[in-house]
Each structure stands twice: as C-alpha cells, then as structure tokens.
Scaffold this motif. Structure first.
Motif, mmCIF file in Angstrom:
data_model
loop_
_atom_site.group_PDB
_atom_site.id
_atom_site.type_symbol
_atom_site.label_atom_id
_atom_site.label_comp_id
_atom_site.label_asym_id
_atom_site.label_seq_id
_atom_site.Cartn_x
_atom_site.Cartn_y
_atom_site.Cartn_z
ATOM 1 N N ARG A 184 -7.842 54.868 -118.606
ATOM 2 C CA ARG A 184 -6.799 54.089 -117.939
ATOM 3 C C ARG A 184 -6.808 54.260 -116.427
ATOM 4 N NH1 ARG A 184 -4.227 56.603 -122.372
ATOM 5 N NH2 ARG A 184 -3.770 55.154 -124.071
ATOM 6 N N ASN A 185 -7.457 55.319 -115.948
ATOM 7 C CA ASN A 185 -7.531 55.537 -114.500
ATOM 8 C C ASN A 185 -8.871 56.203 -114.194
ATOM 9 O OD1 ASN A 185 -7.222 58.408 -115.026
ATOM 10 N ND2 ASN A 185 -5.005 58.054 -115.206
ATOM 11 N N ALA A 186 -9.130 56.430 -112.920
ATOM 12 C CA ALA A 186 -10.439 56.955 -112.509
ATOM 13 C C ALA A 186 -10.742 58.304 -113.141
ATOM 14 C CB ALA A 186 -10.491 57.056 -110.982
ATOM 15 N N GLU A 187 -9.755 59.172 -113.207
ATOM 16 C CA GLU A 187 -9.983 60.507 -113.763
ATOM 17 C C GLU A 187 -10.319 60.428 -115.247
ATOM 18 O OE1 GLU A 187 -7.426 64.579 -114.624
ATOM 19 O OE2 GLU A 187 -6.989 63.406 -112.822
ATOM 20 N N GLU A 188 -9.524 59.662 -116.002
ATOM 21 C CA GLU A 188 -9.771 59.561 -117.429
ATOM 22 C C GLU A 188 -11.105 58.865 -117.706
ATOM 23 O OE1 GLU A 188 -7.120 58.722 -121.396
ATOM 24 O OE2 GLU A 188 -7.085 57.192 -119.827
ATOM 25 N N ARG A 189 -11.404 57.819 -116.929
ATOM 26 C CA ARG A 189 -12.689 57.125 -117.117
ATOM 27 C C ARG A 189 -13.857 58.064 -116.903
ATOM 28 N NH1 ARG A 189 -9.913 52.786 -114.680
ATOM 29 N NH2 ARG A 189 -10.678 53.356 -112.600
ATOM 30 N N ALA A 190 -13.756 58.927 -115.898
ATOM 31 C CA ALA A 190 -14.845 59.850 -115.595
ATOM 32 C C ALA A 190 -15.077 60.830 -116.744
ATOM 33 C CB ALA A 190 -14.546 60.610 -114.304
ATOM 34 N N PHE A 191 -14.016 61.385 -117.308
ATOM 35 C CA PHE A 191 -14.174 62.364 -118.376
ATOM 36 C C PHE A 191 -14.626 61.708 -119.683
ATOM 37 C CE2 PHE A 191 -11.934 65.090 -115.451
ATOM 38 C CZ PHE A 191 -12.503 66.336 -115.704
ATOM 39 N N ILE A 192 -14.174 60.486 -119.935
ATOM 40 C CA ILE A 192 -14.640 59.776 -121.131
ATOM 41 C C ILE A 192 -16.113 59.425 -120.984
ATOM 42 C CG2 ILE A 192 -14.438 57.620 -122.425
ATOM 43 C CD1 ILE A 192 -11.388 57.766 -121.851
ATOM 44 N N GLU A 193 -16.505 58.967 -119.798
ATOM 45 C CA GLU A 193 -17.918 58.642 -119.600
ATOM 46 C C GLU A 193 -18.781 59.887 -119.694
ATOM 47 O OE1 GLU A 193 -21.067 56.387 -116.641
ATOM 48 O OE2 GLU A 193 -18.922 56.159 -116.302
ATOM 49 N N MET A 194 -18.294 61.008 -119.175
ATOM 50 C CA MET A 194 -19.048 62.263 -119.291
ATOM 51 C C MET A 194 -19.312 62.588 -120.750
ATOM 52 S SD MET A 194 -18.024 66.128 -118.036
ATOM 53 C CE MET A 194 -16.652 66.257 -119.208
ATOM 54 N N ALA A 195 -18.260 62.532 -121.583
ATOM 55 C CA ALA A 195 -18.429 62.844 -123.003
ATOM 56 C C ALA A 195 -19.370 61.866 -123.677
ATOM 57 C CB ALA A 195 -17.059 62.832 -123.695
ATOM 58 N N ASP A 196 -19.237 60.597 -123.333
ATOM 59 C CA ASP A 196 -20.088 59.570 -123.931
ATOM 60 C C ASP A 196 -21.549 59.798 -123.560
ATOM 61 O OD1 ASP A 196 -20.344 57.229 -125.530
ATOM 62 O OD2 ASP A 196 -20.477 55.991 -123.730
ATOM 63 N N ARG A 197 -21.795 60.124 -122.301
ATOM 64 C CA ARG A 197 -23.175 60.378 -121.849
ATOM 65 C C ARG A 197 -23.738 61.639 -122.489
ATOM 66 N NH1 ARG A 197 -25.092 55.606 -120.033
ATOM 67 N NH2 ARG A 197 -23.966 54.862 -118.212
#
Length: 204
Positions: A86-99
């Motif tokens: 929903r925001n830059a911080e959450e997007r970054a951590f979700i993308e990290m886990a996905d990667r």
C-alpha cells in the motif's frame, strides 16, 4: 487483452492465480503447448528474445512478458485487493520476499526439474542430472529458511497474503514433479501454509 499460458508451468500459474485473487475478468487465456514448442513458432510469442510464457497481449497490440511485470501492470489497473503493498515501505518488503522466493527457490527448483525429470527432456537438451541434483539441494536449504519464517509469521512476506505467497505456492506445487511434499521433508510450518494456500479458490 490475451494472456498466453501453459499447463503445469509455474510462471503462467502465478499470473493466473494473481488474476483470480484480484477478481479480474475479460482477459482471454490462450493455452500454448510448450512441449510441442508452439511458443517458438507462434508469431506473437516468438517476438521476445526467449519466446517464453506467460505473455500478456495488450489491447493496442503491445506484448508484455515476465510474470512479475505482468502482475505489476495488472495491479496498477486493479489496485484492490492490494497484493503488492500500500505504500513504498510495504512494497519494498513484499518485493524483497517475492524476489527471495523467485531467485532462491523457484529458479533452482525449475533447474532441478528441467534437468532431472524425463518428461522435460524435450525442453532441456542436454539434461545434466548432477546439476539438477545440486540445484535441488540449494532449493531445499532455502525451503528450510522459509519454514522458519513461517513459524514466526503467517504469510511469506509478513502478516498478510501477498504476491509472494502466490510465487511460493506455484513453485512448491511445481516441485511435486520431484515427489516433494513439505510435510515429508520435515517442514511443518511450510506444510500448514501450503494447505491454507491450496484451500484458496484461486489455487484451482
């Protein structure tokens, strides 16, 4: 729009599950037989340098490949329910886990299957079984890490369901070709998470 997919392949399934979770309608799904090399002869799919699927054909004729890119595009068009942050911080951590899942579990398991499963010899020539076995061992090491993560949190990226769960689930289901089952590998948290994922309507 048209989405080109294939049976049993994990990356097309990632996009299909993403679409189902979003409740997106109106995208025609076109089945491609990759074992028959239809993707290499197809006039649209062969435009890409590697002729891989999934591929999303947009209404203006442009072609979008790479499952993560397709999901990002669809997330922009259909922001709810949010699966990428929903925001830059959450997007970054979700993308990290996905990667982390994509590079440390999906990729080595795909190599393990392509180089060890006789049914995929048509796609991987020559096969190198020893290399496949080494990749399988690397993936198992990361699965142990993921099991430990899931002992501390309910979902792959934290406290809620996200695209990272879709990526992990499609990978683990694909690994059934190796006759892998999380419970039999001594990964109880991963096994419980997998069962919760399998119960979601999008898993069908």
């Amino acid at each position: 729009m048209k989405l080109y997919v294939s049976e049993r392949a994990p990356n097309p399934r990632r996009v299909q599950m993403f679409i189902a979770e979003k409740g997106i309608t109106g995208i025609e799904q076109v089945l491609v037989d990759i074992n028959a090399h239809e993707h290499r002869a197809h006039p649209l799919l062969s435009r890409g340098p590697m002729a891989r699927i999934p591929v999303l054909e947009l209404g203006d004729g442009r072609v979008l490949s790479e499952s993560r890119a397709i999901c990002t595009y669809l997330e922009g068009l259909h922001p709810e329910p949010d699966l990428m942050g929903r925001n830059a911080e959450e997007r970054a951590f979700i993308e990290m886990a996905d990667r982390q899942v994509e590079w440390s579990i999906t990729l080595p398991l795909a190599q393990a299957i392509r180089h060890q499963h006789p049914g995929l010899a048509v796609l991987e020539q020559p096969q190198f079984p020893d290399f496949g076995a080494s990749q399988q061992a690397k993936a198992l090491e990361t699965l142990r890490w993921l099991d430990a993560q899931l002992q501390r949190q309910p979902w792959v990226a934290g406290e809620r369901f996200t695209i990272a769960d879709i990526t992990a689930f499609c990978t683990i289901e694909f690994a059934r070709l190796l006759k892998w089952k999380p419970a039999e590998l001594g990964l109880p948290a991963l096994a419980a998470w997998r069962d919760r994922m399998a119960a979601r309507p999008s898993a069908a």
